[in-house]
Design an enzyme around this catalytic site. Sequence first.
Site, short mmCIF file in Angstrom:
data_model
loop_
_atom_site.label_atom_id
_atom_site.label_comp_id
_atom_site.label_asym_id
_atom_site.label_seq_id
_atom_site.Cartn_x
_atom_site.Cartn_y
_atom_site.Cartn_z
N ASP A 1 0.38 -1.24 -0.15
CA ASP A 1 -0.07 0.28 0.15
C ASP A 1 0.84 1.02 0.03
O ASP A 1 1.05 1.66 0.81
CB ASP A 1 -1.05 0.17 1.42
CG ASP A 1 -1.36 1.11 1.36
OD1 ASP A 1 -2.41 1.73 0.12
OD2 ASP A 1 -2.25 1.25 2.29
N GLU B 1 -1.61 -1.98 -4.33
CA GLU B 1 -2.62 -0.83 -4.69
C GLU B 1 -2.36 0.60 -5.55
O GLU B 1 -1.23 1.52 -5.40
CB GLU B 1 -3.09 -0.58 -3.26
CG GLU B 1 -4.41 0.42 -3.31
CD GLU B 1 -5.04 0.14 -2.06
OE1 GLU B 1 -5.72 -0.35 -1.25
OE2 GLU B 1 -4.95 1.74 -1.80
N ASP C 1 -2.41 0.73 7.51
CA ASP C 1 -1.13 0.61 6.25
C ASP C 1 -1.73 -0.60 5.87
O ASP C 1 -1.19 -1.47 4.86
CB ASP C 1 -0.08 1.79 6.02
CG ASP C 1 -1.54 3.17 6.33
OD1 ASP C 1 -1.06 3.77 5.58
OD2 ASP C 1 -0.51 3.76 6.85
#
Length: 182
Positions: free
Chosen positions: A12, A72, A145
């Site tokens: 991420d 992502e 996260d």
Amino acid sequence: MKVKEKIILGIDPGTTVMGYGVILVEGKKLSVLQLGVIHLSKYKTHELKLKKIFERVSHVISEFEPDEVALEAPFYGKNVQSMLKLGRAQGVAMAAALMREIPITEYAPKKVKQSVTGNGNSSKEQVAAMLQSILKLKEIPKLLDASDALAVALCHYYQGGNTQKTTKSWKAFLTDNPSRVK
């Protein structure tokens, strides 16, 4: 017959905090090898942050030797500078994987949430709770996260590495995507 193993690294991207999660796939059995974050706010310049991302992602890759990397994709915001910095962070993480010739797949945030919770508009907390259930984690990860990165890896597993279905024509696209027509 030996069960095929696969290790997936989920990332991420971020410029303040970057999450990562590593899962082991053994047949249909999933287990978490590691999840964590890279704290970047203590670094003064964007260049130092990018260097640290490259070093830490490279280290995780060396330690776990993932077969595939899933990231992502940055969501589109109004602040162009933020998007540029986020894109650079993502690019540096990708470069660390590309140096090892590891296949990379990107997923939109809504796709990740949809894959894990069934709802593309789920909150980070809902995603984390679902991950706890699916992956049988002892507790919900405190660092969202890190859980987001784990969700990216799980999404990649669910997608079987196939991110896009191909459409043969505009008519087929419109039939497959009625909500995208205005």
